[in-house]
Design an enzyme around this catalytic site. Structure first.
Site, PDB file in Angstrom:
ATOM      1  N   HIS A  17      39.794  38.217  30.426  1.00  0.00           N
ATOM      2  CA  HIS A  17      38.848  38.702  31.440  1.00  0.00           C
ATOM      3  C   HIS A  17      37.686  39.415  30.756  1.00  0.00           C
ATOM      4  CE1 HIS A  17      42.426  38.049  34.049  1.00  0.00           C
ATOM      5  NE2 HIS A  17      41.494  37.512  34.801  1.00  0.00           N
ATOM      6  N   ASP A  22      49.143  29.279  38.920  1.00  0.00           N
ATOM      7  CA  ASP A  22      48.039  29.718  38.060  1.00  0.00           C
ATOM      8  C   ASP A  22      48.602  29.899  36.658  1.00  0.00           C
ATOM      9  OD1 ASP A  22      45.902  31.051  36.820  1.00  0.00           O
ATOM     10  OD2 ASP A  22      45.359  32.099  38.656  1.00  0.00           O
ATOM     11  N   GLU A  28      41.066  26.761  40.476  1.00  0.00           N
ATOM     12  CA  GLU A  28      40.455  27.374  39.294  1.00  0.00           C
ATOM     13  C   GLU A  28      40.336  26.374  38.158  1.00  0.00           C
ATOM     14  OE1 GLU A  28      42.630  30.658  37.527  1.00  0.00           O
ATOM     15  OE2 GLU A  28      40.824  31.382  36.511  1.00  0.00           O
ATOM     16  N   ASP A  79      42.644  29.087  31.481  1.00  0.00           N
ATOM     17  CA  ASP A  79      43.048  29.641  32.766  1.00  0.00           C
ATOM     18  C   ASP A  79      42.686  28.617  33.837  1.00  0.00           C
ATOM     19  OD1 ASP A  79      43.672  31.383  34.811  1.00  0.00           O
ATOM     20  OD2 ASP A  79      42.052  32.797  34.395  1.00  0.00           O
ATOM     21  N   HIS A  82      35.490  34.744  35.839  1.00  0.00           N
ATOM     22  CA  HIS A  82      35.341  35.715  34.753  1.00  0.00           C
ATOM     23  C   HIS A  82      35.058  35.011  33.446  1.00  0.00           C
ATOM     24  CE1 HIS A  82      39.480  34.460  33.780  1.00  0.00           C
ATOM     25  NE2 HIS A  82      39.634  34.439  35.092  1.00  0.00           N
ATOM     26  N   GLU A  97      36.877  30.606  39.984  1.00  0.00           N
ATOM     27  CA  GLU A  97      38.085  30.589  40.818  1.00  0.00           C
ATOM     28  C   GLU A  97      37.868  31.083  42.239  1.00  0.00           C
ATOM     29  OE1 GLU A  97      41.434  33.038  39.612  1.00  0.00           O
ATOM     30  OE2 GLU A  97      40.263  33.917  38.010  1.00  0.00           O
TER      31      GLU A  97
HETATM   32 MN    MN Z   1      41.214  33.460  36.184  1.00  0.00          MN
HETATM   33 MN    MN Z   2      44.017  32.063  36.755  1.00  0.00          MN
END
Ligand code: MN
Ligand code: MN
Length: 301
Positions: free
Chosen positions: A167, A88, A286, A99, A159, A192
């Site tokens: 976030h 990640d 994700e 992300d 998010h 995700e």
């Molecule tokens: Mn994330």
């Molecule tokens: Mn992530």
């Protein structure tokens, strides 16, 4: 695009492309016998060499570890042929963060986990558009996951991503939690899904290597003040890894003592490893997207 968000979308796009390229590179790097610390360093260097900052330290979470494992500076652990590996990561262009994550099965046993996480992500992407309720995305993910005989992890999810904030406001569940908050045109969100054969819930574990600075405080010790200034200058309020500080200051003891003092003063948020409560195996997929009127644009591609 006309919307209430005042973003420089091309910076999101550039960071998204670099993040995806790093994920693709990760698939080459992650092999049995390879050290986690070398993998993290090489992926972080890959994004920096392309001219990007890091949205957060590269996370390498294996099997029942769902998220937030990043290696220590002297981490001796290596990948084995029993591992289901989640990578990640995210690049940053100025204040624009990305992300994304991929799961790599080194065991040959967990194809259903990897495929299900990926299918659930595709389902979530197909479901996204302005006005879509987050519980509807969760329901779509849940259906795919349960249909494959697995469980979604209920206390992890997608998010919002806004400038400087990984976030931001909105939470996108991986099951139908009844939240009828709607997505908005121009909003940037990460989707995700996490899937498991365990309890469907994560709890905090012992390993703690990721922190984020929250504000300024007056530390008593000179060492702590130096560490605090270094964090402000180099990582601002983005998440950072303990190993980055140990590399800069030389002494793990000194860094730990400084971080403990900053934490006691309320100046740090901590991100301990998140472990599946039933010790189930966990896979994740994700991507980050821009919400559009009739769909979305995938950024991490
Ligand atoms: Mn994330
Ligand atoms: Mn992530």
């Amino acid at each position: 695009m006309e919307n209430k968000y005042d973003y420089e979308y091309d910076k999101f796009r550039e960071a998204g492309k670099a993040s995806f390229e790093a994920l693709t590179y990760a698939k080459e790097l992650v092999k049995p016998g390879k050290k986690l610390i070398d993998t993290a360093n090489e992926l972080e260097k890959f994004m920096k060499d392309k001219g990007f900052g890091l949205a957060f330290p590269v996370n390498i979470s294996i099997n029942e570890n769902a998220a937030h494992y990043t290696p220590t500076v002297n981490d001796e652990s290596v990948f084995t042929n029993n591992d289901l590996v989640k990578i990640d990561l995210g690049a940053r262009k100025d204040t624009y963060l990305q992300d994304c994550a991929v799961t790599i099965d080194l065991s040959g046993k967990y194809a259903n986990f990897v495929d299900t996480a990926q299918k659930a992500l595709q389902e979530a992407i197909s479901s996204v558009k302005a006005g879509r309720k987050v519980c509807e995305i969760g329901a779509a993910v849940e259906k795919v996951v349960k249909g494959a005989g697995l469980k979604p992890i209920e206390n992890l999810g997608g998010h919002g991503i806004s400038e400087e904030d990984l976030h931001a406001d909105i939470f996108i569940p991986n099951y139908d939690n009844g939240d009828d908050t709607a997505l908005e045109e121009g909003q940037v969100v990460a989707l995700e899904p996490f899937v498991t054969n365990g309890a469907g819930h994560v709890i905090e574990g012992e390993h703690l290597q990721i922190y984020q600075k929250l504000g300024n405080v007056n530390a008593r010790s000179e060492d702590t003040r130096r560490i605090s200034e270094f964090i402000d200058k180099n990582y601002s309020t983005y998440p950072f890894a303990v190993r980055w500080l140990v590399n800069a200051f030389g002494s793990e003891f000194k860094v730990r003592r400084g971080l403990n003092e900053l934490a006691a003063l309320g100046a740090l948020e901590s991100f301990p490893v998140l472990v599946e409560k039933g010790k189930g195996i966990v896979a994740q997929a994700e991507a980050s997207v821009i919400v559009q009127k009739d769909g979305c644009e995938v950024l991490t591609k």
